[in-house]
Design a protein around this motif. Sequence first.
Motif: not given
Length: 184
Positions: A115-130, A137-140
């Motif tokens: 639900e939109m009232n649960q969404v704080k923000d949409v951000v691009i995050n970084e991670a170490v993978y292989m 992209l993730c939803i906060l």
Amino acid sequence: MADEEEYVTVSGERITLQRRHYSASCREFLVRCPRLQLRSLSAVTCSVWLVAYGLFLLCQNSVVLSAAIFVTLIGLLVYLHLVKIDQESLLIVGSLGIQMTSSYASGKESTTFIEMNQVKDVVINEAVYMQKVIYYLCILLQDPIDPHVVSEVVPLFQSSKPRLDCLVEVYKSCQEILEQNKKS
């Protein structure tokens, strides 16, 4: 209005991003992953059956061949039904929420709605993978008790793993809708 563009995953495979604009506050993004390659499927099947045939020659027991066929078929069904995702979609409706759908190679679909009232923000995050730094992209999600605190991070497009250029396209549209939602 819909448009389609090709991108590349973090592992170098080609994916397709299809954007659909239904209205100013409703957009859908479909990421199509590469299809299951018959060549790789045949190589794995032949390898398993050759090993089984080698074991059959050593022990002269036909159960080994039957087990290899059984394991190959069950493994393929599990892979197609639980692992291989053909398409991931993200539907954002500013007044309602965000729906994420994963379509598996077997035809099974898995859908999650936030639900939109649960969404704080949409951000691009970084991670170490292989041994590489990748972006995702993730939803906060905001904590229901304290709206200034992030309670959960929901990653998007986990199977397709698009590169940053593709993620930026989706991110910009998400931010536009979130800004419209905050204003109203």
